[in-house]
Design an enzyme around this catalytic site. Sequence first.
Site, PDB file in Angstrom:
ATOM      1  N   LYS A  10      64.684 -11.412  42.702  1.00  0.00           N
ATOM      2  CA  LYS A  10      63.409 -12.100  42.916  1.00  0.00           C
ATOM      3  C   LYS A  10      63.498 -13.585  42.527  1.00  0.00           C
ATOM      4  O   LYS A  10      64.496 -14.018  41.932  1.00  0.00           O
ATOM      5  CB  LYS A  10      62.328 -11.383  42.112  1.00  0.00           C
ATOM      6  CG  LYS A  10      62.101  -9.924  42.536  1.00  0.00           C
ATOM      7  CD  LYS A  10      60.843  -9.382  41.864  1.00  0.00           C
ATOM      8  CE  LYS A  10      60.871  -7.888  41.705  1.00  0.00           C
ATOM      9  NZ  LYS A  10      59.649  -7.395  41.034  1.00  0.00           N
ATOM     10  N   TYR A  50      55.049  -4.973  49.761  1.00  0.00           N
ATOM     11  CA  TYR A  50      54.286  -4.447  48.630  1.00  0.00           C
ATOM     12  C   TYR A  50      53.000  -3.744  49.066  1.00  0.00           C
ATOM     13  O   TYR A  50      52.061  -3.625  48.276  1.00  0.00           O
ATOM     14  CB  TYR A  50      53.969  -5.582  47.640  1.00  0.00           C
ATOM     15  CG  TYR A  50      55.152  -5.952  46.750  1.00  0.00           C
ATOM     16  CD1 TYR A  50      55.831  -4.974  46.017  1.00  0.00           C
ATOM     17  CD2 TYR A  50      55.579  -7.266  46.638  1.00  0.00           C
ATOM     18  CE1 TYR A  50      56.907  -5.301  45.204  1.00  0.00           C
ATOM     19  CE2 TYR A  50      56.656  -7.605  45.824  1.00  0.00           C
ATOM     20  CZ  TYR A  50      57.312  -6.614  45.103  1.00  0.00           C
ATOM     21  OH  TYR A  50      58.380  -6.935  44.290  1.00  0.00           O
ATOM     22  N   PHE A  58      47.004  -6.556  40.305  1.00  0.00           N
ATOM     23  CA  PHE A  58      48.111  -7.518  40.252  1.00  0.00           C
ATOM     24  C   PHE A  58      48.659  -7.875  41.635  1.00  0.00           C
ATOM     25  O   PHE A  58      49.601  -8.666  41.739  1.00  0.00           O
ATOM     26  CB  PHE A  58      49.246  -7.005  39.357  1.00  0.00           C
ATOM     27  CG  PHE A  58      49.824  -5.676  39.779  1.00  0.00           C
ATOM     28  CD1 PHE A  58      50.824  -5.600  40.735  1.00  0.00           C
ATOM     29  CD2 PHE A  58      49.372  -4.495  39.204  1.00  0.00           C
ATOM     30  CE1 PHE A  58      51.369  -4.383  41.114  1.00  0.00           C
ATOM     31  CE2 PHE A  58      49.909  -3.257  39.580  1.00  0.00           C
ATOM     32  CZ  PHE A  58      50.907  -3.211  40.539  1.00  0.00           C
ATOM     33  N   ARG A  86      68.748   2.123  40.772  1.00  0.00           N
ATOM     34  CA  ARG A  86      67.539   2.218  39.929  1.00  0.00           C
ATOM     35  C   ARG A  86      67.917   2.342  38.453  1.00  0.00           C
ATOM     36  O   ARG A  86      67.290   1.749  37.589  1.00  0.00           O
ATOM     37  CB  ARG A  86      66.691   3.430  40.332  1.00  0.00           C
ATOM     38  CG  ARG A  86      66.004   3.296  41.665  1.00  0.00           C
ATOM     39  CD  ARG A  86      64.804   2.399  41.646  1.00  0.00           C
ATOM     40  NE  ARG A  86      63.646   2.968  40.984  1.00  0.00           N
ATOM     41  CZ  ARG A  86      62.424   2.442  41.085  1.00  0.00           C
ATOM     42  NH1 ARG A  86      62.210   1.358  41.823  1.00  0.00           N
ATOM     43  NH2 ARG A  86      61.412   2.977  40.462  1.00  0.00           N
ATOM     44  N   THR A  92      60.350  -0.376  35.102  1.00  0.00           N
ATOM     45  CA  THR A  92      59.587  -1.506  35.658  1.00  0.00           C
ATOM     46  C   THR A  92      59.123  -2.459  34.556  1.00  0.00           C
ATOM     47  O   THR A  92      59.212  -3.679  34.706  1.00  0.00           O
ATOM     48  CB  THR A  92      58.364  -0.986  36.439  1.00  0.00           C
ATOM     49  OG1 THR A  92      58.839  -0.144  37.488  1.00  0.00           O
ATOM     50  CG2 THR A  92      57.563  -2.132  37.037  1.00  0.00           C
ATOM     51  N   ARG A 103      66.910  -5.133  33.390  1.00  0.00           N
ATOM     52  CA  ARG A 103      65.655  -5.560  32.754  1.00  0.00           C
ATOM     53  C   ARG A 103      65.730  -5.435  31.236  1.00  0.00           C
ATOM     54  O   ARG A 103      65.169  -6.259  30.509  1.00  0.00           O
ATOM     55  CB  ARG A 103      64.496  -4.741  33.317  1.00  0.00           C
ATOM     56  CG  ARG A 103      64.179  -5.096  34.781  1.00  0.00           C
ATOM     57  CD  ARG A 103      63.270  -4.069  35.387  1.00  0.00           C
ATOM     58  NE  ARG A 103      62.869  -4.406  36.761  1.00  0.00           N
ATOM     59  CZ  ARG A 103      62.408  -3.514  37.628  1.00  0.00           C
ATOM     60  NH1 ARG A 103      62.272  -2.239  37.262  1.00  0.00           N
ATOM     61  NH2 ARG A 103      62.048  -3.880  38.842  1.00  0.00           N
ATOM     62  N   ASN A 113      60.277  -9.418  36.455  1.00  0.00           N
ATOM     63  CA  ASN A 113      61.273  -8.417  36.035  1.00  0.00           C
ATOM     64  C   ASN A 113      62.562  -8.504  36.859  1.00  0.00           C
ATOM     65  O   ASN A 113      63.319  -7.551  36.941  1.00  0.00           O
ATOM     66  CB  ASN A 113      60.671  -7.016  36.036  1.00  0.00           C
ATOM     67  CG  ASN A 113      60.168  -6.590  37.399  1.00  0.00           C
ATOM     68  OD1 ASN A 113      60.410  -7.266  38.398  1.00  0.00           O
ATOM     69  ND2 ASN A 113      59.491  -5.456  37.458  1.00  0.00           N
ATOM     70  N   HIS A 116      63.886  -6.075  42.385  1.00  0.00           N
ATOM     71  CA  HIS A 116      63.231  -4.918  42.995  1.00  0.00           C
ATOM     72  C   HIS A 116      64.338  -4.019  43.512  1.00  0.00           C
ATOM     73  O   HIS A 116      65.329  -4.508  44.047  1.00  0.00           O
ATOM     74  CB  HIS A 116      62.329  -5.349  44.158  1.00  0.00           C
ATOM     75  CG  HIS A 116      61.901  -4.185  45.001  1.00  0.00           C
ATOM     76  ND1 HIS A 116      60.813  -3.421  44.681  1.00  0.00           N
ATOM     77  CD2 HIS A 116      62.454  -3.634  46.110  1.00  0.00           C
ATOM     78  CE1 HIS A 116      60.697  -2.435  45.579  1.00  0.00           C
ATOM     79  NE2 HIS A 116      61.687  -2.548  46.458  1.00  0.00           N
ATOM     80  N   GLU A 127      62.576  -0.133  53.815  1.00  0.00           N
ATOM     81  CA  GLU A 127      62.689  -1.485  53.263  1.00  0.00           C
ATOM     82  C   GLU A 127      63.861  -2.251  53.891  1.00  0.00           C
ATOM     83  O   GLU A 127      63.745  -3.446  54.172  1.00  0.00           O
ATOM     84  CB  GLU A 127      62.844  -1.421  51.736  1.00  0.00           C
ATOM     85  CG  GLU A 127      61.569  -0.950  51.044  1.00  0.00           C
ATOM     86  CD  GLU A 127      61.705  -0.876  49.525  1.00  0.00           C
ATOM     87  OE1 GLU A 127      60.681  -0.720  48.862  1.00  0.00           O
ATOM     88  OE2 GLU A 127      62.845  -0.970  49.007  1.00  0.00           O
TER      89      GLU A 127
HETATM   90  P1  CMP Z   1      58.896  -4.013  41.711  1.00  0.00           P
HETATM   91  O1  CMP Z   1      59.960  -3.027  41.388  1.00  0.00           O
HETATM   92  O2  CMP Z   1      59.245  -5.166  42.573  1.00  0.00           O
HETATM   93  O3  CMP Z   1      57.691  -3.223  42.398  1.00  0.00           O
HETATM   94  C1  CMP Z   1      56.357  -3.572  42.234  1.00  0.00           C
HETATM   95  C2  CMP Z   1      56.208  -4.746  41.339  1.00  0.00           C
HETATM   96  O4  CMP Z   1      54.891  -4.979  40.919  1.00  0.00           O
HETATM   97  C3  CMP Z   1      56.972  -4.497  40.074  1.00  0.00           C
HETATM   98  O5  CMP Z   1      58.330  -4.596  40.335  1.00  0.00           O
HETATM   99  C4  CMP Z   1      56.390  -5.556  39.161  1.00  0.00           C
HETATM  100  O6  CMP Z   1      57.052  -6.791  39.343  1.00  0.00           O
HETATM  101  C5  CMP Z   1      54.982  -5.672  39.695  1.00  0.00           C
HETATM  102  N1  CMP Z   1      54.015  -5.083  38.790  1.00  0.00           N
HETATM  103  C6  CMP Z   1      53.839  -3.796  38.519  1.00  0.00           C
HETATM  104  N2  CMP Z   1      52.844  -3.629  37.635  1.00  0.00           N
HETATM  105  C7  CMP Z   1      52.402  -4.867  37.343  1.00  0.00           C
HETATM  106  C8  CMP Z   1      51.415  -5.375  36.493  1.00  0.00           C
HETATM  107  N3  CMP Z   1      50.653  -4.557  35.758  1.00  0.00           N
HETATM  108  N4  CMP Z   1      51.241  -6.699  36.427  1.00  0.00           N
HETATM  109  C9  CMP Z   1      52.005  -7.523  37.201  1.00  0.00           C
HETATM  110  N5  CMP Z   1      52.965  -7.106  38.036  1.00  0.00           N
HETATM  111  C10 CMP Z   1      53.164  -5.794  38.090  1.00  0.00           C
END
Ligand code: CMP
Length: 153
Positions: A10, A50, A58, A86, A92, A103, A113, A116, A127
Site C-alpha cells: 500500500k 474494497y 472507515f 496471509r 489486520t 505487520r 498496515n 493487503h 482480485e
Molecule cells: P486490508 O487487508 O487492506 O483490508 C481492509 C482494510 O481496511 C484493512 O486492511 C485496513 O487497512 C482497513 N481497516 C480495517 N478496519 C479498519 C478500521 N477500523 N479503521 C481504519 N481502517 C480499517
Amino acid sequence: MTERSLVLLKPDAVQRLLVGPLIGRFEARGLKIVGLKLVAVSRDLAERHYAVHRGKPFFGGLVAFITSSPLVAVALEGPNAVAVVRSMVGATRPNEAAPGTIRGDLALETAQNLVHASDAPETAAAELSMWFAPGELLAYDRDIDRWALAPED
Ligand code: CMP
C-alpha cells in the site's frame, strides 16, 4: 495445491521505502512473482477492491488512503499461496499481529498496515482479475523450483 494470491504494497509501504524488503520476504519464502506493477489507483478501482467494506465508518478514509499515493500490486504463486501469504502478513490490526509477520514487525496502525493480501482462493481470483489484465500475469519456470518446491507442486 498451487494457488495465486494478490498482494498490495500500500501507499505507506511505498512511502516508507519498504517495497524491496517486503517483496524480498515473499521471494525468500519461495513464492513466485507472476505479476508486478506500480499503480496510481483510481477511485473507481479502490471502491471496487474494497466493495465489501462499503458503508463501514472507515470506508471513506480507506479509499482516500489507497488513492493517496502509488501502490505496488504483486501477484504471487506457490503451494497454498493464499494462506501462506496471509500468515506472513499477520493480523489486520498490527497490535494483534505476531512478531515475525510483516505487520507485527513493521506496522502500528490498522489504517496504515502496509499490505493487503487476498483472504481466500475465490477472493484472490476476483482480485487478480481486478488488478491485472490477463496478459500481465505470466507463467514461467524457475530453475530454483527443484530446490524450493516438491515435484507435485
Ligand atoms: P486490508 O487487508 O487492506 O483490508 C481492509 C482494510 O481496511 C484493512 O486492511 C485496513 O487497512 C482497513 N481497516 C480495517 N478496519 C479498519 C478500521 N477500523 N479503521 C481504519 N481502517 C480499517
